[in-house]
Design a protein around this motif. Structure first.
Motif, PDB file in Angstrom:
ATOM      1  N   TRP A   1      14.137  26.058  81.343  1.00 16.67           N
ATOM      2  CA  TRP A   1      12.861  24.657  80.626  1.00 16.67           C
ATOM      3  C   TRP A   1      12.321  24.653  79.585  1.00 16.67           C
ATOM      4  CZ3 TRP A   1      11.378  28.548  84.780  1.00 16.67           C
ATOM      5  CH2 TRP A   1      10.604  29.067  84.847  1.00 16.67           C
ATOM      6  N   GLY A   2      11.711  25.943  79.130  1.00 13.76           N
ATOM      7  CA  GLY A   2      11.198  26.362  78.595  1.00 13.76           C
ATOM      8  C   GLY A   2      11.432  25.606  77.050  1.00 13.76           C
ATOM      9  N   ASP A   3      12.829  25.413  76.944  1.00 16.15           N
ATOM     10  CA  ASP A   3      14.055  24.594  75.270  1.00 16.15           C
ATOM     11  C   ASP A   3      13.470  23.610  75.672  1.00 16.15           C
ATOM     12  OD1 ASP A   3      15.579  24.039  73.017  1.00 16.15           O
ATOM     13  OD2 ASP A   3      16.642  25.186  74.638  1.00 16.15           O
ATOM     14  N   PRO A   4      12.607  23.051  74.128  1.00 20.64           N
ATOM     15  CA  PRO A   4      11.705  22.112  73.799  1.00 20.64           C
ATOM     16  C   PRO A   4      12.845  20.903  73.907  1.00 20.64           C
ATOM     17  CG  PRO A   4      11.077  23.459  71.934  1.00 20.64           C
ATOM     18  CD  PRO A   4      12.347  23.871  73.536  1.00 20.64           C
ATOM     19  N   VAL A   5      14.148  21.240  73.790  1.00 23.13           N
ATOM     20  CA  VAL A   5      15.688  20.739  74.094  1.00 23.13           C
ATOM     21  C   VAL A   5      15.243  19.444  75.049  1.00 23.13           C
ATOM     22  CG1 VAL A   5      17.038  21.335  74.568  1.00 23.13           C
ATOM     23  CG2 VAL A   5      17.601  19.517  73.065  1.00 23.13           C
ATOM     24  N   TYR A   6      15.144  20.164  76.006  1.00 19.97           N
ATOM     25  CA  TYR A   6      14.194  19.874  77.760  1.00 19.97           C
ATOM     26  C   TYR A   6      13.444  19.160  77.798  1.00 19.97           C
ATOM     27  CZ  TYR A   6      18.785  22.709  78.248  1.00 19.97           C
ATOM     28  OH  TYR A   6      20.322  22.936  77.871  1.00 19.97           O
ATOM     29  N   GLN A   7      12.511  19.466  77.011  1.00 24.26           N
ATOM     30  CA  GLN A   7      10.914  19.023  77.085  1.00 24.26           C
ATOM     31  C   GLN A   7      11.405  17.252  76.687  1.00 24.26           C
ATOM     32  OE1 GLN A   7       8.438  21.294  75.982  1.00 24.26           O
ATOM     33  NE2 GLN A   7       9.021  23.697  77.821  1.00 24.26           N
ATOM     34  N   ALA A   8      12.369  17.422  75.274  1.00 22.65           N
ATOM     35  CA  ALA A   8      11.668  15.233  74.923  1.00 22.65           C
ATOM     36  C   ALA A   8      11.905  14.217  76.554  1.00 22.65           C
ATOM     37  CB  ALA A   8      12.893  15.000  74.202  1.00 22.65           C
ATOM     38  N   ARG A   9      11.433  13.249  76.776  1.00 25.62           N
ATOM     39  CA  ARG A   9      11.621  12.690  77.619  1.00 25.62           C
ATOM     40  C   ARG A   9      12.265  11.334  77.449  1.00 25.62           C
ATOM     41  NH1 ARG A   9       7.672  13.225  82.116  1.00 25.62           N
ATOM     42  NH2 ARG A   9       6.841  15.442  82.108  1.00 25.62           N
ATOM     43  N   ALA A  10      13.172  10.991  78.145  1.00 24.51           N
ATOM     44  CA  ALA A  10      13.691   9.378  78.074  1.00 24.51           C
ATOM     45  C   ALA A  10      13.745   8.532  78.761  1.00 24.51           C
ATOM     46  CB  ALA A  10      15.176   9.812  78.166  1.00 24.51           C
ATOM     47  N   THR A  11      13.705   7.238  78.135  1.00 23.04           N
ATOM     48  CA  THR A  11      12.665   6.686  78.886  1.00 23.04           C
ATOM     49  C   THR A  11      13.154   6.184  80.686  1.00 23.04           C
ATOM     50  OG1 THR A  11      13.907   5.097  77.294  1.00 23.04           O
ATOM     51  CG2 THR A  11      12.890   3.409  79.314  1.00 23.04           C
ATOM     52  N   VAL A  12      13.866   6.729  80.999  1.00 21.40           N
ATOM     53  CA  VAL A  12      14.393   6.617  82.337  1.00 21.40           C
ATOM     54  C   VAL A  12      14.014   8.181  82.585  1.00 21.40           C
ATOM     55  CG1 VAL A  12      15.667   5.384  84.580  1.00 21.40           C
ATOM     56  CG2 VAL A  12      15.869   4.128  82.125  1.00 21.40           C
ATOM     57  N   THR A  13      13.607   8.399  83.529  1.00 26.65           N
ATOM     58  CA  THR A  13      13.588   9.502  83.583  1.00 26.65           C
ATOM     59  C   THR A  13      13.991   9.836  85.458  1.00 26.65           C
ATOM     60  OG1 THR A  13      11.305   9.889  84.892  1.00 26.65           O
ATOM     61  CG2 THR A  13      12.098  10.656  82.493  1.00 26.65           C
TER      62      THR A  13
END
Lengths: 397, 397
Positions: B385-397
């Motif tokens: 989860w620390g990878d920034p790629v997984y932290q970017a929020r999409a519209t629908v979660t």
């Protein structure tokens, strides 16, 4: 000039059938089948829940709303899809009444589609504040706009006769009297040029399964003029109209502008068909549609009046005063229409005695119109409506 | 005993994916693609407007409603499909308030899905009669049912934690206090046995795209107890809820029983997918579903608690007190869920910090559960989860 021979090829029309009921349900755009299949198999099947973002499902009510907006003269970003037309009427009406709290009259006419009137009736009853639904004859609308009127609720094209309201003139009069306007474009969108911005319309609603060819049960749309975007209160305040739907806040905060008119989960499969249908409209000029629709309607009236003296024109004779349909009155209209359908010409019937024919230039040409008139003449001259098989009523007529 | 190996084969699940988000959107039933295609090409394409009768489109909201009715313990003929769940909540609530005119409180809880609360808020504002939406903690609902309460508006299964209300007990208490009940079955229908008749429920609503697998944006349903069928007033009084929709009468007359809860044109394409999805439920026993759902959930909790000490169970530990989902709390839950999805296990995230996993025995088996727990452990142990790629929020979660 729109090339109508090309657009006709984009529709699937059953062999031998002349389809003059696109004013009720448009035919299948050939591309829609593959588009829907893609949505089902490649999007729902493969993307599952991630389709909301990855396939753009969540944004689609606004994206497609904009494409419809172009066809009705709306500003970009002020039309959104969803629900059914009746629900959209309710939303617009509830918002309008809220904006004119000191007024009590909803003005409509007897040519309006009954569901619009029913929704108004339900809203009035629910509100319990003594609002009145005042229903006058279509030609009396302009004169009935008094300072008691909170909002006019009118369908531009009469679903029975095709009679056309003067949207610009009525809107002007309503606004001069301090009233708001809601225009139901069910029989207008895709049928003739609509200029919401030019008319200064306040609200508009419509469906996408008639002239826009979105498919049976395709979603409705709603337009709110930008000047009302921040004051129109959404009575149907669903989560997708919330400013931050996925924050799951306890209290409702209306979304930006037209977004607040969204309610629940969008109809994803239906939107795929509609998208394919709207592709056909790219590059189509509504003034070409209008010119050709008038030509087809005039030709049909002329042919029918020569061949079928038992039928009485129920639509305005002046083509500039009617939409894209022509209706004839006939005592045995129901059975006659069934007999005509058996001859491969599909129109429809509206109680008590109207035979209704829609002309959609995208897929109906002059040969179709002449042939339809010939087959109608065959039904009438041979009194086929007298056959009991055509007299049995089905549920949906 | 339901043969879950057979039912699993009836779904399309992407290669390598373990799908634990059927509590949000069920996967594609294999038969749905062909069913939708048939509806588009053979029905819309060939039958055109006549499909409303010939293909049974008009009757389908009641026909499919009945099939759902069997899964939620409703009497035949008292469930109808249409619109979205938010709209159905509004209908039920408006009718209930009308039936208790002397009372002013709508009782709900903080575990309810926000759209239910938002719709109540919108209705209260529109009515302008001083109604109050009283929102208490879930465990305080029973004690909060006073004689001020007109209606309880509760979702049986909490969308975040899976906590289950005691529908029978709350309904009994509400009725003892003279209140009505509306049960939102969004996370119940197809997830566990529901016995509306046995509980004496007044109203129920739900959606069909979660455990029922009807597809994205599939229509909602509403149930009205037979004893209320003639007194429940439809605030959203659309033409298809009229006693005679095709008579086009000027005034609204509510249809028989549940028919009056129909509003506008039914979602024909969506209903085809739903029909295929409901076929799978024929012969499925909800008590088998429940037993297997509990077994899967218990196994998942045990596996995760052993392997992932950073995750805290947010669902009731007692399986009889939770629905068919399990949620874990984790500060970096959003990113951890994205990382898990990248590992082929699809669950979802609910703000602020819940990782949510749904267990649908129709297509999830014990091997899936073990493998999902292994992959989740991989995410957690390697702090993906620390990878920034997984932290970017999409519209629908």
């Amino acid at each position: 000039m729109t090339d109508f021979a090309s657009t006709k090829a984009l529709f699937h029309l059953p062999e031998g059938v002349i389809y003059l009921d696109g004013n009720s349900l448009g035919p299948l755009p050939r591309a829609a089948a593959a588009r829907v299949q893609h949505r089902v198999q490649e999007e729902w099947g493969e993307l599952l829940i991630t389709g909301w973002n990855k396939a753009g499902w969540m944004a689609e009510p606004g994206v497609l709303g904009n494409r419809i907006g172009r066809l009705i003269g709306a500003e970009p970003g002020h039309v959104v899809l969803g629900d059914t037309l009746s629900i959209k009427v309710y939303q617009a009406l509830a918002a309008a009444l809220e904006m004119r709290p000191e007024r009590r009259v909803i003005l409509s006419d007897s040519g309006n589609f009954p569901s619009d009137l029913y929704m108004a009736e339900g809203l009035i009853k629910a509100l319990g504040r003594g609002h009145e639904l005042r229903v006058v004859a279509p030609q009396e609308v302009a004169g009935a706009i008094t300072d008691e009127v909170a909002v006019t609720l009118l369908t531009e094209v009469d679903y029975r006769t095709g009679r056309l309201h003067d949207m610009a003139e009525i809107t002007r009069r309503a606004q001069d009297a301090g009233a708001l306007t809601i225009w139901d474009l069910a029989h207008s969108a895709g049928a003739l040029p609509v200029d919401l911005v030019g008319c200064g319309a306040d609200f508009a609603v419509g469906c996408t399964y008639k002239y826009l060819n979105g498919g049976p049960g395709a979603p409705a749309f709603i337009y709110v003029a930008p000047r009302h975007a921040t004051c129109a209160a959404p009575a149907l305040s669903g989560w997708l109209g919330h400013a931050a739907p996925f924050a799951f806040e306890a209290a409702y905060r209306p979304g930006e502008g037209i977004e607040r008119m969204r309610v629940g989960t969008p109809p994803v499969l239906a939107m795929a068909a509609l998208e394919a249908a709207l592709d056909i409209w790219e590059g189509v000029d509504l003034t070409d549609i209008r010119a050709q629709s008038i030509a087809l309607g005039e030709m049909f009236i002329a042919e029918v009046e020569v061949r079928c003296p038992m039928l009485t024109l129920a639509s305005p004779r002046d083509p500039s005063a009617r939409g894209s349909q022509v209706s004839f009155q006939f005592e045995h209209g129901y059975a006659a229409m069934q007999a005509l359908i058996a001859q491969g010409v599909i129109g429809d019937f509206r109680a008590p005695d109207l035979m209704r024919f829609g002309f959609a230039p995208l897929y109906i040409d002059t040969e179709d119109v002449k042939e339809a008139a010939r087959r109608l003449a065959h039904v009438m001259q041979n009194r086929l409506w007298g056959d009991p098989v055509y007299q049995a009523r089905a549920t949906v007529t």
